[in-house]
Scaffold this motif. Structure first.
Motif, PDB file in Angstrom:
ATOM      1  N   LYS A 112     -55.693  40.881  48.048  1.00 54.24           N
ATOM      2  CA  LYS A 112     -54.526  40.058  47.726  1.00 54.24           C
ATOM      3  C   LYS A 112     -53.298  40.439  48.554  1.00 54.24           C
ATOM      4  O   LYS A 112     -52.962  41.611  48.702  1.00 54.24           O
ATOM      5  CB  LYS A 112     -54.189  40.185  46.245  1.00 54.24           C
ATOM      6  N   ILE A 113     -52.615  39.417  49.064  1.00 57.34           N
ATOM      7  CA  ILE A 113     -51.406  39.584  49.871  1.00 57.34           C
ATOM      8  C   ILE A 113     -50.221  39.114  49.040  1.00 57.34           C
ATOM      9  O   ILE A 113     -50.273  38.048  48.426  1.00 57.34           O
ATOM     10  CB  ILE A 113     -51.504  38.748  51.169  1.00 57.34           C
ATOM     11  N   GLY A 114     -49.160  39.913  49.017  1.00 59.28           N
ATOM     12  CA  GLY A 114     -47.988  39.507  48.261  1.00 59.28           C
ATOM     13  C   GLY A 114     -46.844  40.488  48.433  1.00 59.28           C
ATOM     14  O   GLY A 114     -46.965  41.497  49.126  1.00 59.28           O
ATOM     15  N   PRO A 115     -45.706  40.206  47.776  1.00 59.94           N
ATOM     16  CA  PRO A 115     -44.548  41.093  47.865  1.00 59.94           C
ATOM     17  C   PRO A 115     -44.897  42.495  47.356  1.00 59.94           C
ATOM     18  O   PRO A 115     -45.475  42.646  46.286  1.00 59.94           O
ATOM     19  CB  PRO A 115     -43.513  40.445  46.948  1.00 59.94           C
ATOM     20  N   GLY A 116     -44.601  43.496  48.158  1.00 65.23           N
ATOM     21  CA  GLY A 116     -44.874  44.872  47.766  1.00 65.23           C
ATOM     22  C   GLY A 116     -46.326  45.290  47.870  1.00 65.23           C
ATOM     23  O   GLY A 116     -46.687  46.386  47.476  1.00 65.23           O
TER      24      GLY A 116
END
Length: 66
Positions: free
Chosen positions: A11-15
């Motif tokens: 998963k790619i995301g903020p932080g």
């Protein structure tokens, strides 16, 4: 690398440091992935396009238009 497509495997995301598998050099290789837009989340299984490459193994991606 810029313009190549890959599949999200982490998963790619903020932080988060995500992972994408990219077909390259006759095989498929894993790259650390960050979202191109800071607040974007990209789930596992999504198709992405590389918009920036930072050698040796980091890419910035955005969702591919299917």
């Amino acid at each position: 690398m810029i313009g190549k497509q890959g599949r999200v495997t982490g998963k790619i995301g903020p932080g988060l440091v995500g992972e994408v598998m990219v077909p390259i050099r006759g095989g498929v290789e894993a790259f650390y992935a960050h979202p191109n837009l800071p607040d974007e989340e990209i789930p596992v299984g999504s198709l992405v396009v590389i918009v920036e490459y930072s050698p040796p193994r980091t890419v910035y991606v955005t969702r591919a238009i299917a």
